[in-house]
Design a protein around this motif. Structure first.
Motif, PDB file in Angstrom:
ATOM      1  N   GLN A 188      44.852  33.152  36.291  1.00  0.00           N
ATOM      2  CA  GLN A 188      44.653  32.748  37.684  1.00  0.00           C
ATOM      3  C   GLN A 188      43.383  33.354  38.279  1.00  0.00           C
ATOM      4  OE1 GLN A 188      48.345  33.919  39.527  1.00  0.00           O
ATOM      5  NE2 GLN A 188      49.383  32.001  38.998  1.00  0.00           N
ATOM      6  N   MET A 189      43.072  34.590  37.897  1.00  0.00           N
ATOM      7  CA  MET A 189      41.903  35.256  38.465  1.00  0.00           C
ATOM      8  C   MET A 189      40.622  34.904  37.734  1.00  0.00           C
ATOM      9  SD  MET A 189      43.477  39.031  39.354  1.00  0.00           S
ATOM     10  CE  MET A 189      42.131  39.398  40.495  1.00  0.00           C
ATOM     11  N   ILE A 190      40.716  34.608  36.433  1.00  0.00           N
ATOM     12  CA  ILE A 190      39.516  34.364  35.644  1.00  0.00           C
ATOM     13  C   ILE A 190      39.115  32.893  35.637  1.00  0.00           C
ATOM     14  CG2 ILE A 190      38.626  34.393  33.265  1.00  0.00           C
ATOM     15  CD1 ILE A 190      40.052  37.004  32.843  1.00  0.00           C
ATOM     16  N   ALA A 191      40.089  31.988  35.817  1.00  0.00           N
ATOM     17  CA  ALA A 191      39.789  30.547  35.740  1.00  0.00           C
ATOM     18  C   ALA A 191      38.652  30.120  36.678  1.00  0.00           C
ATOM     19  CB  ALA A 191      41.049  29.732  36.022  1.00  0.00           C
ATOM     20  N   PRO A 192      38.636  30.561  37.958  1.00  0.00           N
ATOM     21  CA  PRO A 192      37.496  30.168  38.808  1.00  0.00           C
ATOM     22  C   PRO A 192      36.160  30.671  38.274  1.00  0.00           C
ATOM     23  CG  PRO A 192      39.314  30.976  40.147  1.00  0.00           C
ATOM     24  CD  PRO A 192      39.649  31.308  38.722  1.00  0.00           C
ATOM     25  N   THR A 235      50.598  39.132  26.546  1.00  0.00           N
ATOM     26  CA  THR A 235      51.083  40.188  27.428  1.00  0.00           C
ATOM     27  C   THR A 235      51.743  39.597  28.665  1.00  0.00           C
ATOM     28  OG1 THR A 235      49.016  40.368  28.686  1.00  0.00           O
ATOM     29  CG2 THR A 235      49.197  41.661  26.656  1.00  0.00           C
ATOM     30  N   PHE A 236      52.428  40.465  29.399  1.00  0.00           N
ATOM     31  CA  PHE A 236      53.101  40.046  30.622  1.00  0.00           C
ATOM     32  C   PHE A 236      52.107  39.638  31.708  1.00  0.00           C
ATOM     33  CE2 PHE A 236      54.785  41.229  34.826  1.00  0.00           C
ATOM     34  CZ  PHE A 236      55.906  40.422  34.873  1.00  0.00           C
ATOM     35  N   HIS A 237      50.871  40.116  31.600  1.00  0.00           N
ATOM     36  CA  HIS A 237      49.860  39.887  32.643  1.00  0.00           C
ATOM     37  C   HIS A 237      49.014  38.648  32.386  1.00  0.00           C
ATOM     38  CE1 HIS A 237      50.796  43.971  33.977  1.00  0.00           C
ATOM     39  NE2 HIS A 237      50.630  44.365  32.728  1.00  0.00           N
ATOM     40  N   ALA A 238      49.364  37.854  31.386  1.00  0.00           N
ATOM     41  CA  ALA A 238      48.520  36.727  30.994  1.00  0.00           C
ATOM     42  C   ALA A 238      48.318  35.736  32.134  1.00  0.00           C
ATOM     43  CB  ALA A 238      49.119  36.023  29.777  1.00  0.00           C
ATOM     44  N   ARG A 239      49.409  35.371  32.811  1.00  0.00           N
ATOM     45  CA  ARG A 239      49.296  34.366  33.872  1.00  0.00           C
ATOM     46  C   ARG A 239      48.402  34.866  35.012  1.00  0.00           C
ATOM     47  NH1 ARG A 239      54.623  31.416  36.005  1.00  0.00           N
ATOM     48  NH2 ARG A 239      54.450  30.704  33.841  1.00  0.00           N
ATOM     49  N   ILE A 274      48.515  47.074  37.296  1.00  0.00           N
ATOM     50  CA  ILE A 274      47.791  47.534  38.482  1.00  0.00           C
ATOM     51  C   ILE A 274      47.967  46.496  39.582  1.00  0.00           C
ATOM     52  CG2 ILE A 274      45.530  48.165  39.411  1.00  0.00           C
ATOM     53  CD1 ILE A 274      44.701  48.754  36.506  1.00  0.00           C
ATOM     54  N   ARG A 275      48.310  46.944  40.756  1.00  0.00           N
ATOM     55  CA  ARG A 275      48.518  46.017  41.866  1.00  0.00           C
ATOM     56  C   ARG A 275      47.201  45.548  42.476  1.00  0.00           C
ATOM     57  NH1 ARG A 275      53.673  48.352  45.415  1.00  0.00           N
ATOM     58  NH2 ARG A 275      55.247  48.166  43.742  1.00  0.00           N
ATOM     59  N   ASN A 276      46.253  46.455  42.571  1.00  0.00           N
ATOM     60  CA  ASN A 276      44.971  46.108  43.191  1.00  0.00           C
ATOM     61  C   ASN A 276      44.241  45.069  42.347  1.00  0.00           C
ATOM     62  OD1 ASN A 276      41.829  46.665  43.455  1.00  0.00           O
ATOM     63  ND2 ASN A 276      42.807  47.298  45.371  1.00  0.00           N
ATOM     64  N   GLY A 277      43.911  43.939  42.964  1.00  0.00           N
ATOM     65  CA  GLY A 277      43.287  42.849  42.220  1.00  0.00           C
ATOM     66  C   GLY A 277      41.914  43.190  41.690  1.00  0.00           C
ATOM     67  N   GLU A 278      41.097  43.929  42.472  1.00  0.00           N
ATOM     68  CA  GLU A 278      39.743  44.257  42.035  1.00  0.00           C
ATOM     69  C   GLU A 278      39.775  45.184  40.822  1.00  0.00           C
ATOM     70  OE1 GLU A 278      37.738  45.850  45.380  1.00  0.00           O
ATOM     71  OE2 GLU A 278      37.627  43.953  46.461  1.00  0.00           O
ATOM     72  N   SER A 279      40.646  46.196  40.866  1.00  0.00           N
ATOM     73  CA  SER A 279      40.762  47.108  39.725  1.00  0.00           C
ATOM     74  C   SER A 279      41.301  46.383  38.498  1.00  0.00           C
ATOM     75  CB  SER A 279      41.687  48.282  40.083  1.00  0.00           C
ATOM     76  OG  SER A 279      41.189  48.999  41.195  1.00  0.00           O
ATOM     77  N   PHE A 280      42.247  45.475  38.722  1.00  0.00           N
ATOM     78  CA  PHE A 280      42.845  44.715  37.632  1.00  0.00           C
ATOM     79  C   PHE A 280      41.795  43.903  36.892  1.00  0.00           C
ATOM     80  CE2 PHE A 280      44.844  40.729  36.195  1.00  0.00           C
ATOM     81  CZ  PHE A 280      45.804  41.237  35.332  1.00  0.00           C
ATOM     82  N   ILE A 281      40.966  43.177  37.647  1.00  0.00           N
ATOM     83  CA  ILE A 281      39.965  42.328  37.011  1.00  0.00           C
ATOM     84  C   ILE A 281      38.845  43.163  36.412  1.00  0.00           C
ATOM     85  CG2 ILE A 281      38.405  41.892  38.957  1.00  0.00           C
ATOM     86  CD1 ILE A 281      39.791  39.294  36.484  1.00  0.00           C
TER      87      ILE A 281
END
Length: 320
Positions: free
Chosen positions: A182-186, A174-178, A132-139
């Protein structure tokens, strides 16, 4: 996975000796069964956050022994997963059902194995769901998966932390790990601060004086005990000299899991000293650990010199 047998061997020795050491401390302090395993849980497990930060600050991430340190921390997490489930069940049944505790430990083990073995089969689906490209939906989807996994773990009477840890292990492949990191670390850092803040709000610092004695004993026992158990475990895994001492010194800090166990003790209405004891214990080790880890080379030199002085000199034996 390649170093699994080595980590299993050394980790079993490291965690086993530390837990036994904690049981002895708990019995000396309280002379009762419910409190003894609580003290062991508080004093056994190293703080992953503090150890990782020390590795980065001391620039040891590329050292050969660092892989062993990380392996030991993973082993500690697996041990803590079973320990927490047994502890939850023990207090859930009012400390009356040993069979329920063993059954809970078995369920936890089966749950861990089932998730680890089935996880790779679900990875292709996770790849598509998280594309998913949208960051909010992704998280949002990522946290939905987390909450679902925690809910399943809770229904099986497995500690929620175990479910969260296992989902992290699967998503890391998974491919989305990085992108997830990046989004969860903060948020991880924020929630970590909130966790310690909430714990601190429930403690009256004036209670520290009542636990200063047992805390001092526990800190000294942990420092010297961990230096031995860490060195011995690393020695078993083939590390000698300063690398072995690096492993022992850098794994001294205790942190979030100690506070979690103290919180369980408080919710079970055990001795009121556990929360101030855990707070003062973690704080003291946080102050002591960095200098010891930084000066591990100096400590190794001192120990080597003392050992050399105790050994009979070869020249004297030849002369005689």
């Amino acid at each position: 996975m390649q170093n699994g047998p080595t980590i299993l061997k050394g980790g079993t020795v490291y965690v086993g000796l530390n837990f036994l050491h904690g049981l002895i401390l708990g019995w000396v302090f309280f002379h009762s069964l419910p409190e003894t395993p609580i003290v062991a849980g508080i004093t056994t497990i190293s703080s992953s956050a503090m150890v990782t930060k020390l590795l980065m600050e001391l620039k040891r991430t590329a050292n050969p022994e660092t892989e062993l340190v990380l392996g030991f921390m993973v082993y500690e997490d697996a041990f803590m997963a079973v320990y927490l489930s047994l502890l939850y069940t023990y207090f859930l049944t009012g400390g009356t059902s040993f069979t329920s505790g063993l059954l809970s430990g078995l369920v936890t083990l089966l749950f861990i194995l089932a998730v680890l073995f089935s996880g790779p089969r679900f990875s292709p689906y996770l790849e598509r769901w998280l594309h998913i490209r949208n960051g909010e939906s992704f998280i949002a989807i990522g946290f939905t998966l987390l909450l679902f996994t925690v809910l399943v773990a809770e229904k099986l009477h497995v500690a929620e932390a175990v479910g969260a840890l296992l989902l992290g292990l699967i998503l890391a492949e998974t491919f989305h790990a990085r992108r997830l990191v990046q989004m969860i670390a903060p948020m991880r850092d924020l929630f970590g601060a909130v966790f310690f803040f909430a714990f601190g709000m429930g403690i009256d610092y004036r209670e520290f004086s009542a636990v200063a004695g047992i805390t001092a004993v526990a800190v000294l026992a942990t420092v010297f005990g961990n230096l031995f158990t860490g060195w011995f475990s690393a020695w078993i895994c083939g590390y000698r000299g300063r690398p072995a001492l690096n492993v022992a010194s850098i794994m001294i800090p205790r942190g979030e899991l100690a506070i979690l166990v103290a919180g369980i003790a408080a919710s079970a209405q055990l001795a009121a000293v556990f929360q101030p004891f855990a707070a003062l214990y973690v704080l003291a080790l946080a102050l002591v650990s960095p200098p010891l880890a930084k000066k591990s080379g100096r400590i190794h030199s001192i120990v080597t010199n003392i050992w050399s002085s105790l050994r009979p000199a070869k020249q004297s034996s030849k002369a005689s």
